[in-house]
Design an enzyme around this catalytic site. Structure first.
Site, PDB file in Angstrom:
ATOM      1  N   ASP A  95       1.929  -3.067  10.019  1.00 50.45           N
ATOM      2  CA  ASP A  95       3.083  -3.961  10.033  1.00 50.45           C
ATOM      3  C   ASP A  95       4.423  -3.241  10.004  1.00 50.45           C
ATOM      4  O   ASP A  95       5.445  -3.820   9.641  1.00 50.45           O
ATOM      5  CB  ASP A  95       3.001  -4.918   8.837  1.00 50.45           C
ATOM      6  CG  ASP A  95       2.946  -4.172   7.503  1.00 50.45           C
ATOM      7  OD1 ASP A  95       3.153  -2.945   7.477  1.00 50.45           O
ATOM      8  OD2 ASP A  95       2.686  -4.835   6.480  1.00 50.45           O
ATOM      9  N   GLU A 117      -5.823  -3.418  11.619  1.00 47.85           N
ATOM     10  CA  GLU A 117      -5.343  -4.172  10.462  1.00 47.85           C
ATOM     11  C   GLU A 117      -4.502  -5.362  10.923  1.00 47.85           C
ATOM     12  O   GLU A 117      -3.400  -5.620  10.446  1.00 47.85           O
ATOM     13  CB  GLU A 117      -4.547  -3.303   9.487  1.00 47.85           C
ATOM     14  CG  GLU A 117      -4.441  -3.898   8.087  1.00 47.85           C
ATOM     15  CD  GLU A 117      -3.591  -3.079   7.143  1.00 47.85           C
ATOM     16  OE1 GLU A 117      -4.167  -2.415   6.271  1.00 47.85           O
ATOM     17  OE2 GLU A 117      -2.341  -3.090   7.290  1.00 47.85           O
ATOM     18  N   GLU A 131       8.044  -6.604   7.282  1.00 44.91           N
ATOM     19  CA  GLU A 131       6.653  -6.378   7.677  1.00 44.91           C
ATOM     20  C   GLU A 131       5.945  -7.632   8.180  1.00 44.91           C
ATOM     21  O   GLU A 131       5.155  -7.566   9.129  1.00 44.91           O
ATOM     22  CB  GLU A 131       5.876  -5.757   6.508  1.00 44.91           C
ATOM     23  CG  GLU A 131       6.242  -4.312   6.208  1.00 44.91           C
ATOM     24  CD  GLU A 131       7.452  -4.171   5.304  1.00 44.91           C
ATOM     25  OE1 GLU A 131       7.849  -3.031   5.001  1.00 44.91           O
ATOM     26  OE2 GLU A 131       8.027  -5.221   4.891  1.00 44.91           O
ATOM     27  N   HIS A 213       8.607   0.331  -3.875  1.00 39.97           N
ATOM     28  CA  HIS A 213       9.523   0.733  -2.813  1.00 39.97           C
ATOM     29  C   HIS A 213       9.927  -0.407  -1.888  1.00 39.97           C
ATOM     30  O   HIS A 213      10.771  -0.210  -1.013  1.00 39.97           O
ATOM     31  CB  HIS A 213       8.877   1.816  -1.956  1.00 39.97           C
ATOM     32  CG  HIS A 213       7.742   1.304  -1.115  1.00 39.97           C
ATOM     33  ND1 HIS A 213       6.489   1.084  -1.629  1.00 39.97           N
ATOM     34  CD2 HIS A 213       7.695   0.939   0.185  1.00 39.97           C
ATOM     35  CE1 HIS A 213       5.704   0.615  -0.665  1.00 39.97           C
ATOM     36  NE2 HIS A 213       6.405   0.511   0.434  1.00 39.97           N
ATOM     37  N   ARG A 215      11.540  -3.266   0.249  1.00 38.97           N
ATOM     38  CA  ARG A 215      12.949  -3.612   0.460  1.00 38.97           C
ATOM     39  C   ARG A 215      13.339  -4.873  -0.297  1.00 38.97           C
ATOM     40  O   ARG A 215      14.435  -4.968  -0.841  1.00 38.97           O
ATOM     41  CB  ARG A 215      13.224  -3.807   1.966  1.00 38.97           C
ATOM     42  CG  ARG A 215      13.237  -2.524   2.780  1.00 38.97           C
ATOM     43  CD  ARG A 215      13.579  -2.824   4.232  1.00 38.97           C
ATOM     44  NE  ARG A 215      13.667  -1.621   5.032  1.00 38.97           N
ATOM     45  CZ  ARG A 215      12.629  -1.069   5.668  1.00 38.97           C
ATOM     46  NH1 ARG A 215      11.426  -1.628   5.559  1.00 38.97           N
ATOM     47  NH2 ARG A 215      12.769   0.025   6.383  1.00 38.97           N
ATOM     48  N   HIS A 246       9.534   6.983  -4.758  1.00 33.20           N
ATOM     49  CA  HIS A 246       9.770   6.988  -3.311  1.00 33.20           C
ATOM     50  C   HIS A 246      11.083   7.706  -3.003  1.00 33.20           C
ATOM     51  O   HIS A 246      12.022   7.685  -3.792  1.00 33.20           O
ATOM     52  CB  HIS A 246       9.824   5.539  -2.811  1.00 33.20           C
ATOM     53  CG  HIS A 246       9.678   5.390  -1.334  1.00 33.20           C
ATOM     54  ND1 HIS A 246      10.721   5.592  -0.464  1.00 33.20           N
ATOM     55  CD2 HIS A 246       8.608   5.051  -0.572  1.00 33.20           C
ATOM     56  CE1 HIS A 246      10.312   5.371   0.780  1.00 33.20           C
ATOM     57  NE2 HIS A 246       9.030   5.050   0.738  1.00 33.20           N
TER      58      HIS A 246
END
Length: 373
Positions: A95, A117, A131, A213, A215, A246
């Site tokens: 994604d 996936e 995503e 991590h 967004r 991260h």
């Protein structure tokens, strides 16, 4: 048959490792890997661990990159790789921006696209962002769809994907996890080296592994998660945290500000895949907003608390291996405390079945590609 695999982030690389190896082992296939470099340092560590030599390296990363730049850079770069290699198939995974732009490049070049996936959905276009949109946008561009679970396959069927082009394979991350876990299990010297690397961990305390991590969590959510970790670390002496932070500067700033001075919280650099699997095996439970870890941890018998409001992996929730806890400080504290103090609650999650496959996904994918020619 000529196959171009396209990936650019660390999670993509981990999930494509077994597919790449299976393609390279197939005498009927000429394979080339195109890496975008969407995650530069973290991507390179996976390539090194599994000895993958890309034929094309776009190296798109630059300071302050945004989604528009990444999309256009991947689109142009993958298009040029397709012109050079002239594949029969372009394979993308998951994604990411790399997956969407790579699939679009294949479509523009009238090259068949296979999506590893495929079919994961939350139903909320903005969670996870971007995503969820990326994964939905790849679907109409793909010729072959490889959902990891029946539920993901059902999502695609509802969207009108032809049954003959849809094949449930299990998740390739289990293939990669088994490769590394077997290596750790058999190599005593490697176990010694990794124990020394993490010698700061106290064996008398239960370890909570943390990652974060996303967004959508950078607007206050990550700060609340870190505050919960800080509170628990100050209130309890029987637990410690290890948090590979991260490289995103926004993540670095929040974590290192809120968790400063918390002696029981170890903020460390992002880890290569092999030592990260060691930490997962060593941990008592895991707190994360990662999608991949929701799939990996059940294979190791580790409960997962997911610091998100939605997940495109509901199989983990339904199987009991993971719990959605959001980003409320009090909610996360309560969830961690319950697993630390309630042995039955912990056992119920730790012993739940893994719904994400048996480690044979890559073999199924390559077999199906060969059938389609």
């Amino acid at each position: 048959m000529r196959v171009l695999t396209v990936f650019g982030t660390r999670p993509e690389a981990i999930k494509m490792v077994a597919v790449v190896k299976a393609l390279e082992a197939a005498p009927e296939v000429t394979h080339a890997a195109c890496v975008t470099g969407q995650h530069r340092e973290m991507l390179d560590s996976v390539l090194s661990l599994f000895d993958i030599q890309p034929a094309f390296d776009l190296n798109i990363m630059k300071p302050g990159q945004d989604l528009a730049y990444m999309t256009s850079a991947v689109l142009q770069g993958v298009g040029e790789a397709i012109d050079n290699f002239r594949p029969d198939w372009v394979i993308v995974q998951g994604d990411t921006t790399t997956a969407f732009a790579g699939a679009l490049a294949g479509f523009y070049k009238k090259c068949r696209v296979a999506h590893v996936e495929a079919g994961l959905r939350t139903g909320n276009l903005y969670s996870p962002w971007p995503e969820e949109a990326n994964r939905r946008l790849v679907a109409p561009l793909a010729t072959l769809h490889f959902p990891p679970t029946q539920k993901a396959g059902d999502n695609l069927r509802r969207e009108g994907v032809n049954e003959n082009n849809l094949f449930v394979t299990g998740n390739t991350v289990i293939d990669a996890l088994q490769l590394v876990a077997n290596q750790l299990e058999k190599d005593a010297n490697l176990q010694t080296q990794l124990a020394a690397r993490f010698s700061f961990l106290d064996p008398s305390k239960r370890l909570v592994l943390v990652t974060g991590h996303r967004r959508e969590n950078l607007d206050g959510g990550l700060e609340r998660v870190c505050q919960a970790l800080a509170d628990i670390s100050r209130e309890r002496e029987d637990v410690e945290f290890v948090y590979p932070v991260h490289l995103n500067p926004n993540v670095q700033q929040v974590t290192r500000t809120v968790l400063a001075g918390c002696n029981a919280v170890h903020l460390i650099e992002p880890q290569d895949y092999l030592p990260f699997v060691y930490l997962m095996r060593r941990s008592y439970l895991i707190v994360t907003d990662s999608g991949g870890i929701q799939e990996e941890a059940p294979g190791l018998g580790k409960p997962v608390l997911v610091t998100r409001d939605t997940t495109e992996r509901p199989e983990a929730i339904e199987a009991g291996t993971a719990r959605l806890v959001g980003t409320s400080s009090e909610g996360l504290k309560a969830a961690v405390t319950k697993l630390l103090d309630d042995a039955q609650a912990y056992k119920a999650m730790a012993q739940a079945r893994n719904p994400f496959g048996d480690g044979q996904a890559a073999r199924h994918i390559v077999e199906r590609l060969l059938v389609h020619g």
